[in-house]
Design an enzyme around this catalytic site. Sequence first.
Site, PDB file in Angstrom:
ATOM      1  N   LYS A   1       0.889  -1.174   0.000  1.00 42.58           N
ATOM      2  CA  LYS A   1       0.000   0.000   0.000  1.00 42.58           C
ATOM      3  C   LYS A   1       0.922   1.217   0.000  1.00 42.58           C
ATOM      4  O   LYS A   1       1.477   1.600   1.012  1.00 42.58           O
ATOM      5  CB  LYS A   1      -0.858  -0.026   1.283  1.00 42.58           C
ATOM      6  CG  LYS A   1      -2.186   0.700   1.199  1.00 42.58           C
ATOM      7  CD  LYS A   1      -2.103   2.192   0.957  1.00 42.58           C
ATOM      8  CE  LYS A   1      -1.722   2.983   2.181  1.00 42.58           C
ATOM      9  NZ  LYS A   1      -1.429   4.413   1.850  1.00 42.58           N
TER      10      LYS A   1
ATOM     11  N   GLY B   1       7.195   4.930   8.079  1.00 38.27           N
ATOM     12  CA  GLY B   1       6.403   6.161   8.129  1.00 38.27           C
ATOM     13  C   GLY B   1       6.603   6.831   9.473  1.00 38.27           C
ATOM     14  O   GLY B   1       7.626   6.639  10.139  1.00 38.27           O
ATOM     15  N   SER B   2       5.602   7.586   9.892  1.00 40.15           N
ATOM     16  CA  SER B   2       5.750   8.362  11.131  1.00 40.15           C
ATOM     17  C   SER B   2       5.633   7.460  12.361  1.00 40.15           C
ATOM     18  O   SER B   2       5.028   6.387  12.303  1.00 40.15           O
ATOM     19  CB  SER B   2       4.667   9.437  11.171  1.00 40.15           C
ATOM     20  OG  SER B   2       3.406   8.807  11.184  1.00 40.15           O
TER      21      SER B   2
ATOM     22  N   VAL C   1       1.838   6.776  13.477  1.00 36.90           N
ATOM     23  CA  VAL C   1       1.118   5.754  12.688  1.00 36.90           C
ATOM     24  C   VAL C   1       1.770   4.384  12.900  1.00 36.90           C
ATOM     25  O   VAL C   1       1.076   3.367  13.052  1.00 36.90           O
ATOM     26  CB  VAL C   1       1.070   6.136  11.195  1.00 36.90           C
ATOM     27  CG1 VAL C   1       0.456   5.006  10.377  1.00 36.90           C
ATOM     28  CG2 VAL C   1       0.273   7.414  10.983  1.00 36.90           C
ATOM     29  N   GLY C   2       3.081   4.362  12.972  1.00 40.54           N
ATOM     30  CA  GLY C   2       3.795   3.092  13.182  1.00 40.54           C
ATOM     31  C   GLY C   2       3.340   2.398  14.461  1.00 40.54           C
ATOM     32  O   GLY C   2       3.151   1.181  14.490  1.00 40.54           O
TER      33      GLY C   2
ATOM     34  N   GLU D   1       9.997   1.188  10.674  1.00 43.71           N
ATOM     35  CA  GLU D   1      11.020   2.224  10.450  1.00 43.71           C
ATOM     36  C   GLU D   1      10.299   3.549  10.568  1.00 43.71           C
ATOM     37  O   GLU D   1       9.421   3.847   9.759  1.00 43.71           O
ATOM     38  CB  GLU D   1      11.613   2.107   9.036  1.00 43.71           C
ATOM     39  CG  GLU D   1      12.315   0.800   8.746  1.00 43.71           C
ATOM     40  CD  GLU D   1      13.658   0.694   9.427  1.00 43.71           C
ATOM     41  OE1 GLU D   1      14.170   1.716   9.928  1.00 43.71           O
ATOM     42  OE2 GLU D   1      14.177  -0.422   9.489  1.00 43.71           O
TER      43      GLU D   1
ATOM     44  N   CYS E   1      13.964  10.976   6.332  1.00 48.33           N
ATOM     45  CA  CYS E   1      13.919  10.526   7.732  1.00 48.33           C
ATOM     46  C   CYS E   1      15.256  10.789   8.403  1.00 48.33           C
ATOM     47  O   CYS E   1      15.336  10.955   9.609  1.00 48.33           O
ATOM     48  CB  CYS E   1      13.562   9.051   7.805  1.00 48.33           C
ATOM     49  SG  CYS E   1      14.597   8.036   6.758  1.00 48.33           S
TER      50      CYS E   1
ATOM     51  N   GLU F   1      10.017  16.208  15.158  1.00 50.28           N
ATOM     52  CA  GLU F   1      10.341  16.061  13.737  1.00 50.28           C
ATOM     53  C   GLU F   1       9.519  17.055  12.924  1.00 50.28           C
ATOM     54  O   GLU F   1       8.290  17.005  12.949  1.00 50.28           O
ATOM     55  CB  GLU F   1      10.042  14.625  13.285  1.00 50.28           C
ATOM     56  CG  GLU F   1      10.515  14.354  11.873  1.00 50.28           C
ATOM     57  CD  GLU F   1      10.197  12.942  11.378  1.00 50.28           C
ATOM     58  OE1 GLU F   1       9.061  12.471  11.588  1.00 50.28           O
ATOM     59  OE2 GLU F   1      11.078  12.321  10.765  1.00 50.28           O
TER      60      GLU F   1
HETATM   61  P1  NAD Z   1       2.730   8.397   7.596  1.00 51.20           P
HETATM   62  O1  NAD Z   1       2.966   7.681   8.873  1.00 51.20           O
HETATM   63  O2  NAD Z   1       1.718   9.471   7.590  1.00 51.20           O
HETATM   64  O3  NAD Z   1       2.277   7.368   6.458  1.00 51.20           O
HETATM   65  C1  NAD Z   1       3.052   6.243   6.115  1.00 51.20           C
HETATM   66  C2  NAD Z   1       2.161   5.211   5.448  1.00 51.20           C
HETATM   67  O4  NAD Z   1       1.223   4.725   6.414  1.00 51.20           O
HETATM   68  C3  NAD Z   1       1.323   5.761   4.287  1.00 51.20           C
HETATM   69  O5  NAD Z   1       1.252   4.807   3.262  1.00 51.20           O
HETATM   70  C4  NAD Z   1      -0.041   5.957   4.922  1.00 51.20           C
HETATM   71  O6  NAD Z   1      -1.098   5.914   4.011  1.00 51.20           O
HETATM   72  C5  NAD Z   1      -0.091   4.764   5.864  1.00 51.20           C
HETATM   73  N1  NAD Z   1      -1.051   4.888   6.974  1.00 51.20           N
HETATM   74  C6  NAD Z   1      -1.537   6.007   7.554  1.00 51.20           C
HETATM   75  N2  NAD Z   1      -2.418   5.697   8.542  1.00 51.20           N
HETATM   76  C7  NAD Z   1      -2.470   4.344   8.589  1.00 51.20           C
HETATM   77  C8  NAD Z   1      -3.182   3.414   9.401  1.00 51.20           C
HETATM   78  N3  NAD Z   1      -4.009   3.813  10.361  1.00 51.20           N
HETATM   79  N4  NAD Z   1      -2.993   2.092   9.180  1.00 51.20           N
HETATM   80  C9  NAD Z   1      -2.134   1.652   8.232  1.00 51.20           C
HETATM   81  N5  NAD Z   1      -1.445   2.499   7.422  1.00 51.20           N
HETATM   82  C10 NAD Z   1      -1.598   3.827   7.607  1.00 51.20           C
HETATM   83  O7  NAD Z   1       4.158   8.922   7.116  1.00 51.20           O
HETATM   84  P2  NAD Z   1       4.495   9.819   5.845  1.00 51.20           P
HETATM   85  O8  NAD Z   1       4.023  11.204   6.082  1.00 51.20           O
HETATM   86  O9  NAD Z   1       4.063   9.111   4.603  1.00 51.20           O
HETATM   87  O10 NAD Z   1       6.098   9.776   5.880  1.00 51.20           O
HETATM   88  C11 NAD Z   1       6.889  10.605   6.670  1.00 51.20           C
HETATM   89  C12 NAD Z   1       7.365   9.890   7.910  1.00 51.20           C
HETATM   90  O11 NAD Z   1       8.056   8.697   7.561  1.00 51.20           O
HETATM   91  C13 NAD Z   1       8.378  10.693   8.712  1.00 51.20           C
HETATM   92  O12 NAD Z   1       8.095  10.563  10.079  1.00 51.20           O
HETATM   93  C14 NAD Z   1       9.706  10.042   8.376  1.00 51.20           C
HETATM   94  O13 NAD Z   1      10.732  10.213   9.347  1.00 51.20           O
HETATM   95  C15 NAD Z   1       9.297   8.611   8.243  1.00 51.20           C
HETATM   96  N6  NAD Z   1      10.265   7.846   7.470  1.00 51.20           N
HETATM   97  C16 NAD Z   1      11.054   6.961   8.140  1.00 51.20           C
HETATM   98  C17 NAD Z   1      12.020   6.234   7.440  1.00 51.20           C
HETATM   99  C18 NAD Z   1      12.908   5.252   8.154  1.00 51.20           C
HETATM  100  O14 NAD Z   1      13.469   4.400   7.495  1.00 51.20           O
HETATM  101  N7  NAD Z   1      13.072   5.336   9.463  1.00 51.20           N
HETATM  102  C19 NAD Z   1      12.171   6.415   6.066  1.00 51.20           C
HETATM  103  C20 NAD Z   1      11.341   7.350   5.425  1.00 51.20           C
HETATM  104  C21 NAD Z   1      10.383   8.051   6.129  1.00 51.20           C
END
Ligand code: NAD
Length: 502
Positions: free
Chosen positions: A183, A236-237, A240-241, A258, A292, A394
């Site tokens: 996704k 992701g964030s 959400v993680g 991550e 990130c 962040e």
């Molecule tokens: P996000 O957490 O908003 O979204 C990430 C993904 O999760 C998207 O595909 C989103 O649609 C999905 N999502 C959102 N809500 C969800 C739910 N309830 N259930 C399942 N999936 C859901 O993050 P973003 O804005 O897309 O990305 C930015 C963030 O990602 C920053 O915090 C950044 O530091 C982090 N990031 C981390 C790494 C790493 O390797 N540590 C790499 C890149 C980005």
Amino acid sequence: MAKPASRVKSAEYRNYINGKWTSPESNKYIENRNPADTREIIGRFPASSPQDVDAAVNAASEAFSKWRRVPAPRRAEILFRAGEILIKRKSEFARDMTREMGKVFKEASGDVQEAIDMTFFVAGEGRRLHGFTTKAELPNKFAMCTREPIGVCALITPWNFPMAIPSWKIMPALVCGNTVVIKPAEDTPLSTYNLAAACEEAGVPAGVINIVSGHGEEAGAALATHPGVRLVSFTGSTDVGRTVSQSAARSGKICSLEMGGKNVVMIMEDADLELALEGVLWGAFGTSGQRCTAASRVVVHKKIAKKFTAMLAERAGKLRLGNGLSDKSDVGPVINQDAVDKILGYIQIGQNEDGAKILCGGHRAEKGDLKWGYYIEPTVFADVKPRMRIAQEEIFGPVVSLIECRDLDHAIEIANGVKYGLSASLYTRDVNRAFQAMDNMFTGIFYVNASTIGAEVHLPFGGTKATGNGHREGGTQVLDIFSEWKAIYVDYSGKLQRAQID
Ligand code: NAD
């Protein structure tokens, strides 16, 4: 490979399920617009429903029983072909990425290159996937361990590395014998489609890779909780993680995360300041600060703080904002209106925080054609204190905070004093101090005399504390996410032998 005609219907993209480009059951779509110029629509992508997710997971489950039996070196051969296709189409895919995500073309090419590197690196593992043998405690008994695939993997990815991050997950999952449903992020599905198209052309069988695009709360949540999924790999964030990991835990899924970062460059008084300056500019403003691993804090020794601050403000103020497809642009737009609001919100918070001073930037840029996009001026805050919100949270935009320190110990204390633990760097010419910092920084990644960004695919990637949950992508360590160990005993004594008893 899917001809564009079957993949796109009047710029209306479809999900990829069981080897077919499939319209979403919901018949709803999300518009993908160019953040550099919101008048341009890149395409309309499915807003998938739980039913679409169900179809994709079922396809992946069915494909798993065959794919896991394909010998790993054969699986890898298909990935090598996918890598060749990515090389051939690199500039086309990078261009698509700049249009949908905004990062400048050179960086988008780097993103595609990272996917190529990961594909070749992990395909090489198809001829290794090393297990081990050991001695059994009983005579005439043989003991060995092998890596086994896990099953259907749910992959949930962010928008900031729209091809590299999907490749970090898809390629190792496949070489280990798993099947996947991905996704992609709402803002950048096209790059995942391009990656899947390369895999399809290379001969990845139907059902092994499936894409359901859509909203996180709907398609993402349905995928992360689907009973047919054995493993969830999320980037992701942190907020959400954590939600994803809680729901995965309820149904006993394996979960690798991550997440966010608040990375730091430390500059000692003996550092090569020109070199440190280049590193800070690249780390803080590359990808408009939306990595990130972006350098969003710079901890500077008090003896050189004044000089370095002036150098940074001067150079940051000269960076050219613009459409990433122009080679005159140093910094592209941020991803969307929510990001603009969040970043400007933090700039306001910084200005309200006692003592922090803006040295350059601080506004949305709207001159000329910039008004059509989401541009924020590269922003430098000076006199920031370690506990201020702009030094703790962040921001994920082109904003950097300068913090003064007394010595290396003080720098390390400040650097470690955040909830995240992804990347840190130290500029010094003193090898003793470099090793002290390596020992004492609680981050998953550490650089000496280089910026906080620039990871290579064959080393483990990930972070400590609120950045991760103990897993690492990249390197051979990623195989520990996407495979499970099986311990095998062969007793050739011809009699009952009881471990721990005989
Ligand atoms: P996000 O957490 O908003 O979204 C990430 C993904 O999760 C998207 O595909 C989103 O649609 C999905 N999502 C959102 N809500 C969800 C739910 N309830 N259930 C399942 N999936 C859901 O993050 P973003 O804005 O897309 O990305 C930015 C963030 O990602 C920053 O915090 C950044 O530091 C982090 N990031 C981390 C790494 C790493 O390797 N540590 C790499 C890149 C980005």
